[in-house]
Enzyme design. Structure first.
Site, mmCIF file in Angstrom:
data_model
loop_
_atom_site.group_PDB
_atom_site.id
_atom_site.type_symbol
_atom_site.label_atom_id
_atom_site.label_comp_id
_atom_site.label_asym_id
_atom_site.label_seq_id
_atom_site.Cartn_x
_atom_site.Cartn_y
_atom_site.Cartn_z
ATOM 1 N N LYS A 185 -2.070 -2.933 8.076
ATOM 2 C CA LYS A 185 -3.270 -2.513 8.800
ATOM 3 C C LYS A 185 -3.379 -3.257 10.125
ATOM 4 C CE LYS A 185 -6.210 -1.087 4.934
ATOM 5 N NZ LYS A 185 -7.499 -1.325 4.228
ATOM 6 N N HIS A 190 -2.573 2.584 -6.159
ATOM 7 C CA HIS A 190 -3.097 1.354 -5.561
ATOM 8 C C HIS A 190 -3.319 0.272 -6.615
ATOM 9 C CE1 HIS A 190 -4.568 -0.671 -2.003
ATOM 10 N NE2 HIS A 190 -5.631 -1.094 -2.670
ATOM 11 N N ARG A 229 -0.623 -2.290 -6.698
ATOM 12 C CA ARG A 229 -0.767 -3.384 -5.731
ATOM 13 C C ARG A 229 -1.710 -4.453 -6.293
ATOM 14 N NH1 ARG A 229 -0.933 -4.836 -0.103
ATOM 15 N NH2 ARG A 229 -3.032 -5.340 0.649
ATOM 16 N N ARG A 273 0.869 -1.171 0.000
ATOM 17 C CA ARG A 273 0.000 0.000 0.000
ATOM 18 C C ARG A 273 0.910 1.226 0.000
ATOM 19 N NH1 ARG A 273 -1.873 -3.554 4.013
ATOM 20 N NH2 ARG A 273 -3.956 -4.419 3.595
ATOM 21 N N HIS A 307 -3.423 -9.537 3.832
ATOM 22 C CA HIS A 307 -4.867 -9.630 4.047
ATOM 23 C C HIS A 307 -5.154 -10.505 5.262
ATOM 24 C CE1 HIS A 307 -5.909 -8.692 -0.434
ATOM 25 N NE2 HIS A 307 -5.712 -7.605 0.273
ATOM 26 N N TYR A 336 -9.249 -11.548 -6.506
ATOM 27 C CA TYR A 336 -8.345 -11.555 -7.661
ATOM 28 C C TYR A 336 -8.599 -12.742 -8.587
ATOM 29 C CZ TYR A 336 -6.026 -7.781 -5.297
ATOM 30 O OH TYR A 336 -5.783 -6.574 -4.685
#
Length: 319
Positions: A196, A264, A267, A171, A290, A299
């Site tokens: 995150k 982004h 990514r 990110r 994730h 994806y």
């Protein structure tokens, strides 16, 4: 007493006892669950909006007793009010998640019954597929020769950031959080990234990434020290992500790329190209950081869409 987020709000929306519990819950999210600051703020805003609604709905400042004995009709009325205010499905879903988190916190101490909130199903969200670049276009964006800036070191910096986003699947916030001592070298060492929620992951560094970083560091006129930011702005301070976004806008114009070509999107391109080359979802999940495999599975839809487009274009019976 808890009031509206707007300081000009004219009425109290919760009793002191309930307001203290809201504050305890916020501290619990930040300190014990270690959620990201923005997530805590979003959840707190959801609960604030709920208490504003409940006060208006009941005709008096919300109490712990009101929250403890919520009915399904109360929750549905809140969601209807959010819809009437123009909130879309993603926002309403998060509103539910925020209120559920608070009620669950109260349940742990026997302060509330969360059955009414749990009985509400969030609205179905139409999941849009990421729009990655083709491998050729992604390489063009990360190519130092295509970086456009009057200052060579800034052109090298922009190219290094974009190469890092595509080469490591970061990110933009993760890339700009790196310090000088963490600069990727491309010598086989993995890059430790804090994503995150403070979750850490290791990401391999391709030689081309290390070369782009090294080229930028050779030209950079500032030396902030090992604990200083790796990527710097024109005046030597931390680089604002808007500068990279603007650089991407210029590249879109120069290379004829669509509006979906954002930092982004690099990514997204990283993940999609790995999948197309035979990478497994679990590995890609780890590389992206994730928390859930379902987030990575989007994806597979991108890759299926690409394959079907190729089929429609090439198969004689598809026309």
């Amino acid at each position: 007493m808890a009031r509206r987020s707007d300081p000009t709000a004219p009425f109290v929306v919760a009793t002191p006892a309930l307001a203290k519990l809201v504050e305890r819950w916020r501290n619990h999210l930040a300190r014990e669950r270690r959620l990201a600051d923005k997530t805590v703020e979003a959840y707190a805003r959801d609960v604030d909006q709920f208490l504003v609604f409940l006060t208006s709905h009941l005709g008096h400042p919300a109490t712990l007793g009101d929250v403890a004995k919520l009915k399904i009709t109360d929750v549905r009325a809140f969601l209807a009010s959010r819809r009437n205010a123009g909130a879309g499905s993603p926002t309403v879903s998060r509103n539910i998640a925020g209120v559920r988190s608070f009620i669950r916190f109260l349940e742990q101490d026997g302060e509330a019954d969360g059955s009414a909130v749990r009985a509400i199903r969030p609205p179905r969200r139409k999941r849009s597929l990421p729009r990655p670049l083709t491998p050729e276009r992604a390489r063009d964006v990360a190519e130092p020769a295509n970086a456009m800036d009057e200052e060579p070191w800034i052109a090298a910096r922009n190219a290094a950031v974009l190469t890092l986003l595509y080469g490591c699947g970061l990110r933009i916030s993760e890339a700009l959080a790196l310090t000088r001592s963490e600069a990727p070298r491309g010598d086989g060492a993995a890059l430790r990234i804090r994503g995150k929620g403070g979750k850490e992951r290791l990401v391999p560094v391709l030689p081309v990434v290390g070369e782009a970083i090294a080229a930028y560091l050779r030209l950079c006129p500032y030396a902030p020290g090992p604990d200083g930011p790796l990527f710097l702005g024109a005046r030597g301070g931390p680089l604002n992500p808007r500068m990279i976004q603007r650089a991407m806008v210029r590249l879109r114009s120069a290379l004829g790329l669509p509006d979906t070509a954002t930092p982004h999107a690099l990514r997204h391109s990283f993940a999609t190209h790995l999948l197309a080359a035979g990478g497994d979802l679990r590995t890609i999940q780890e590389l992206l950081g994730h928390a859930s495999l379902s987030t990575t599975q989007v994806y597979t839809g991108v890759d299926t869409e690409r394959l079907m487009a190729a089929y429609d274009a090439a198969h004689p019976r598809a026309r």
